[in-house]
Design a protein around this motif. Structure first.
Motif, PDB file in Angstrom:
ATOM      1  N   LEU A  21      26.654  28.374  17.761  1.00  0.00           N
ATOM      2  CA  LEU A  21      27.522  28.115  18.991  1.00  0.00           C
ATOM      3  C   LEU A  21      28.841  28.487  18.744  1.00  0.00           C
ATOM      4  CD1 LEU A  21      26.069  24.745  20.038  1.00  0.00           C
ATOM      5  CD2 LEU A  21      25.498  26.941  21.103  1.00  0.00           C
ATOM      6  N   PHE A  22      29.752  28.266  17.690  1.00  0.00           N
ATOM      7  CA  PHE A  22      30.796  28.879  17.418  1.00  0.00           C
ATOM      8  C   PHE A  22      31.167  30.056  17.439  1.00  0.00           C
ATOM      9  CE2 PHE A  22      34.600  29.532  14.669  1.00  0.00           C
ATOM     10  CZ  PHE A  22      35.463  28.936  15.268  1.00  0.00           C
ATOM     11  N   ALA A  23      30.173  30.941  16.896  1.00  0.00           N
ATOM     12  CA  ALA A  23      30.208  32.401  16.998  1.00  0.00           C
ATOM     13  C   ALA A  23      30.316  32.967  18.256  1.00  0.00           C
ATOM     14  CB  ALA A  23      29.189  32.758  15.962  1.00  0.00           C
ATOM     15  N   LEU A  24      29.334  32.349  19.195  1.00  0.00           N
ATOM     16  CA  LEU A  24      29.045  32.817  20.467  1.00  0.00           C
ATOM     17  C   LEU A  24      30.545  32.675  21.380  1.00  0.00           C
ATOM     18  CD1 LEU A  24      25.515  31.792  21.316  1.00  0.00           C
ATOM     19  CD2 LEU A  24      26.373  34.105  20.664  1.00  0.00           C
ATOM     20  N   ALA A  25      30.952  31.257  21.048  1.00  0.00           N
ATOM     21  CA  ALA A  25      32.195  31.052  21.828  1.00  0.00           C
ATOM     22  C   ALA A  25      33.165  32.134  21.494  1.00  0.00           C
ATOM     23  CB  ALA A  25      32.490  29.599  21.475  1.00  0.00           C
ATOM     24  N   CYS A  26      33.317  32.596  20.231  1.00  0.00           N
ATOM     25  CA  CYS A  26      34.405  33.583  19.776  1.00  0.00           C
ATOM     26  C   CYS A  26      33.973  34.921  20.340  1.00  0.00           C
ATOM     27  CB  CYS A  26      34.413  33.379  18.190  1.00  0.00           C
ATOM     28  SG  CYS A  26      35.177  32.052  17.455  1.00  0.00           S
ATOM     29  N   LEU A  27      32.858  35.123  20.398  1.00  0.00           N
ATOM     30  CA  LEU A  27      32.287  36.503  21.050  1.00  0.00           C
ATOM     31  C   LEU A  27      32.496  36.642  22.335  1.00  0.00           C
ATOM     32  CD1 LEU A  27      29.244  37.305  18.515  1.00  0.00           C
ATOM     33  CD2 LEU A  27      31.814  38.418  18.399  1.00  0.00           C
ATOM     34  N   PHE A  28      32.124  35.561  23.067  1.00  0.00           N
ATOM     35  CA  PHE A  28      32.133  35.535  24.654  1.00  0.00           C
ATOM     36  C   PHE A  28      33.408  36.270  25.197  1.00  0.00           C
ATOM     37  CE2 PHE A  28      33.002  33.866  28.712  1.00  0.00           C
ATOM     38  CZ  PHE A  28      31.728  34.237  29.202  1.00  0.00           C
ATOM     39  N   PRO A  29      34.574  35.947  24.712  1.00  0.00           N
ATOM     40  CA  PRO A  29      35.749  36.601  25.525  1.00  0.00           C
ATOM     41  C   PRO A  29      35.638  38.117  25.402  1.00  0.00           C
ATOM     42  CG  PRO A  29      36.648  34.748  24.496  1.00  0.00           C
ATOM     43  CD  PRO A  29      35.147  34.769  23.876  1.00  0.00           C
ATOM     44  N   PHE A  30      35.409  38.678  24.105  1.00  0.00           N
ATOM     45  CA  PHE A  30      35.477  39.859  23.725  1.00  0.00           C
ATOM     46  C   PHE A  30      34.375  40.707  24.409  1.00  0.00           C
ATOM     47  CE2 PHE A  30      34.164  43.734  21.398  1.00  0.00           C
ATOM     48  CZ  PHE A  30      35.384  44.486  21.192  1.00  0.00           C
ATOM     49  N   PHE A  31      33.178  40.028  24.421  1.00  0.00           N
ATOM     50  CA  PHE A  31      31.862  40.662  25.327  1.00  0.00           C
ATOM     51  C   PHE A  31      32.246  40.649  26.728  1.00  0.00           C
ATOM     52  CE2 PHE A  31      27.882  40.200  27.768  1.00  0.00           C
ATOM     53  CZ  PHE A  31      27.261  41.321  27.193  1.00  0.00           C
ATOM     54  N   TYR A  32      32.938  39.825  27.292  1.00  0.00           N
ATOM     55  CA  TYR A  32      33.444  39.523  28.583  1.00  0.00           C
ATOM     56  C   TYR A  32      34.586  40.731  29.201  1.00  0.00           C
ATOM     57  CZ  TYR A  32      35.796  37.832  32.892  1.00  0.00           C
ATOM     58  OH  TYR A  32      36.193  37.687  34.361  1.00  0.00           O
ATOM     59  N   VAL A  33      35.313  40.917  28.410  1.00  0.00           N
ATOM     60  CA  VAL A  33      36.464  42.148  28.452  1.00  0.00           C
ATOM     61  C   VAL A  33      35.426  43.382  28.451  1.00  0.00           C
ATOM     62  CG1 VAL A  33      38.342  43.216  27.547  1.00  0.00           C
ATOM     63  CG2 VAL A  33      38.399  40.882  27.462  1.00  0.00           C
ATOM     64  N   ALA A  34      34.688  43.485  27.647  1.00  0.00           N
ATOM     65  CA  ALA A  34      33.878  44.827  27.180  1.00  0.00           C
ATOM     66  C   ALA A  34      32.986  45.207  28.375  1.00  0.00           C
ATOM     67  CB  ALA A  34      33.026  44.717  25.975  1.00  0.00           C
ATOM     68  N   SER A  35      32.394  44.075  29.007  1.00  0.00           N
ATOM     69  CA  SER A  35      31.449  44.385  29.849  1.00  0.00           C
ATOM     70  C   SER A  35      32.210  44.768  31.269  1.00  0.00           C
ATOM     71  CB  SER A  35      30.768  42.921  30.208  1.00  0.00           C
ATOM     72  OG  SER A  35      30.132  43.233  31.399  1.00  0.00           O
ATOM     73  N   PHE A  36      33.279  44.027  31.458  1.00  0.00           N
ATOM     74  CA  PHE A  36      34.112  44.360  32.660  1.00  0.00           C
ATOM     75  C   PHE A  36      34.875  45.651  32.832  1.00  0.00           C
ATOM     76  CE2 PHE A  36      32.733  39.705  33.657  1.00  0.00           C
ATOM     77  CZ  PHE A  36      32.209  40.192  35.137  1.00  0.00           C
ATOM     78  N   SER A  37      35.073  46.236  31.497  1.00  0.00           N
ATOM     79  CA  SER A  37      35.887  47.546  31.461  1.00  0.00           C
ATOM     80  C   SER A  37      34.692  48.512  31.733  1.00  0.00           C
ATOM     81  CB  SER A  37      36.319  47.748  29.900  1.00  0.00           C
ATOM     82  OG  SER A  37      35.265  47.862  29.130  1.00  0.00           O
ATOM     83  N   VAL A  38      33.514  48.214  31.892  1.00  0.00           N
ATOM     84  CA  VAL A  38      32.654  49.344  32.350  1.00  0.00           C
ATOM     85  C   VAL A  38      31.892  49.014  33.632  1.00  0.00           C
ATOM     86  CG1 VAL A  38      32.395  50.451  30.079  1.00  0.00           C
ATOM     87  CG2 VAL A  38      30.939  48.339  30.763  1.00  0.00           C
ATOM     88  N   THR A  39      32.430  47.888  34.293  1.00  0.00           N
ATOM     89  CA  THR A  39      31.761  47.446  35.468  1.00  0.00           C
ATOM     90  C   THR A  39      32.621  47.981  36.617  1.00  0.00           C
ATOM     91  OG1 THR A  39      30.885  45.689  34.414  1.00  0.00           O
ATOM     92  CG2 THR A  39      30.973  45.417  36.840  1.00  0.00           C
ATOM     93  N   PRO A  40      32.155  48.480  37.741  1.00  0.00           N
ATOM     94  CA  PRO A  40      32.745  48.912  38.914  1.00  0.00           C
ATOM     95  C   PRO A  40      33.306  47.484  39.500  1.00  0.00           C
ATOM     96  CG  PRO A  40      30.576  49.975  38.981  1.00  0.00           C
ATOM     97  CD  PRO A  40      30.420  49.022  37.843  1.00  0.00           C
ATOM     98  N   TYR A  41      34.622  48.068  40.087  1.00  0.00           N
ATOM     99  CA  TYR A  41      35.183  46.703  40.544  1.00  0.00           C
ATOM    100  C   TYR A  41      34.503  46.271  41.706  1.00  0.00           C
ATOM    101  CZ  TYR A  41      39.185  43.741  41.674  1.00  0.00           C
ATOM    102  OH  TYR A  41      40.105  42.704  41.976  1.00  0.00           O
ATOM    103  N   SER A  42      33.927  46.902  42.376  1.00  0.00           N
ATOM    104  CA  SER A  42      33.212  46.383  43.706  1.00  0.00           C
ATOM    105  C   SER A  42      31.978  45.343  43.079  1.00  0.00           C
ATOM    106  CB  SER A  42      32.673  47.376  44.561  1.00  0.00           C
ATOM    107  OG  SER A  42      31.757  48.239  43.659  1.00  0.00           O
ATOM    108  N   GLU A  43      31.284  45.723  42.091  1.00  0.00           N
ATOM    109  CA  GLU A  43      30.229  44.882  41.730  1.00  0.00           C
ATOM    110  C   GLU A  43      30.925  43.610  40.974  1.00  0.00           C
ATOM    111  OE1 GLU A  43      26.923  45.203  38.235  1.00  0.00           O
ATOM    112  OE2 GLU A  43      27.812  46.997  39.166  1.00  0.00           O
ATOM    113  N   TYR A  44      32.154  43.594  40.543  1.00  0.00           N
ATOM    114  CA  TYR A  44      32.875  42.738  39.719  1.00  0.00           C
ATOM    115  C   TYR A  44      33.282  41.405  40.889  1.00  0.00           C
ATOM    116  CZ  TYR A  44      36.799  39.523  38.226  1.00  0.00           C
ATOM    117  OH  TYR A  44      37.577  38.551  37.943  1.00  0.00           O
TER     118      TYR A  44
END
Length: 290
Positions: A21-44
């Motif tokens: 759970l601690f590892a997931l909590a640390c990885l979540f912000p990075f995964f969030y940023v990586a995901s929305f860096s390739v997500t069209p803003y309209s979809e966001y």
């Protein structure tokens, strides 16, 4: 083979659960940023909590690759990191080896002075005056030399070297080796775990440096990557106009910010797996041996 009790298994399950759970909590912000860096803003805008985009949009990365300031920052940061790490490791080795010798005259006094610097320093204004006096203001050396040798890392390195059996050095001396050969042919190879650990520590520190650049530089051409990242993400500096010029790509200031964060942090993250096997051994041995 020992039989593990139910309590032992329950304890292991609890530990694995907490660590996961601690590892997931640390990885979540990075995964969030990586995901929305390739997500069209309209979809966001339709679903800000959707972490898996239905389509990949790389226009933000194409946009930042066209920013000259990003490449200037990359060049400065790479120089600062490589030169800074090389100087740091060299100073650690040549300082820790003699300090590990119990017959070194004044050894305790030197260690007290080194430890003193961990708790007290001259402050920002004297440091700035020192940089100006050394005539390295507005140079990359101003971001490399002040942190070239840390007292804490030196103490850990000294403890690691002290843990190496003296019989190895005595055998080398009997064979005709001098202090320099013993250091670089015996001590350094045996210190690979510690050296790899300090390479990670110092490389991450140098890669993320930005405050010293604010204080010791006034030229944008000398800015490291993290100072450029700070300006673009916090102040929208240099990206608003460029982003607005790309009307039909779905790229906005938000997606460019996400892409810049990934673009700036990914290289240093890729270094860790190659040194990870030395990491724990280097830290633990250097911290408990003395």
């Amino acid at each position: 083979m020992s039989i593990r009790s139910f309590g032992d298994k329950l304890f292991d399950f609890f530990n694995y659960t907490v660590v996961t759970l601690f590892a997931l909590a640390c990885l979540f912000p990075f995964f969030y940023v990586a995901s929305f860096s390739v997500t069209p803003y309209s979809e966001y805008l339709q679903n800000p909590l959707k972490l898996i985009p239905s389509q990949i949009e790389l226009s933000a990365y194409k946009q930042i690759l066209q920013m000259p300031l990003m490449w200037t920052g990359y060049k400065n940061t790479i120089i600062i990191t490589i030169v800074g790490v090389a100087i740091n490791i060299f100073l650690l080795i040549i300082s820790a080896y003699p300090l590990s010798k119990k017959d070194l005259k004044g050894r305790n006094v030197i260690m007290v002075l080194i430890t003193f610097t961990m708790f007290f320093n001259g402050g920002l204004i004297p440091n700035f005056y020192l940089i100006k006096t050394l005539d390295i203001y507005n140079t990359l050396w101003a971001m490399i030399l002040p942190g070239a040798l840390g007292a804490y890392n030196l103490i850990l390195m000294k403890n690691f070297v002290s843990a190496i059996p003296e019989s190895l050095e005595e055998s080398a001396f009997i064979d005709g080796a001098n202090e320099i050969k013993v250091l670089f042919r015996i001590i350094v190879p045996l210190c690979k775990p510690a050296i790899a650990t300090f390479v990670i520590f110092h490389a991450v520190t140098q890669w993320n440096t930005f405050f010293s650049a604010i204080i010791y530089t006034s030229r944008r051409s000398l800015w490291p990557l993290m100072l450029i990242l700070r300006e673009m993400v916090v102040d929208d500096g240099g990206i608003t106009k460029d982003a607005m010029d790309m009307n039909n790509t779905g790229v906005t200031v938000f997606t460019i910010k996400m892409a810049i964060i990934i673009f700036a942090t990914l290289p240093i993250l890729l270094v860790y797996p190659f040194l990870q096997k030395y990491f724990m051994k280097g830290v633990l041995v250097g911290s408990i041996k003395g």
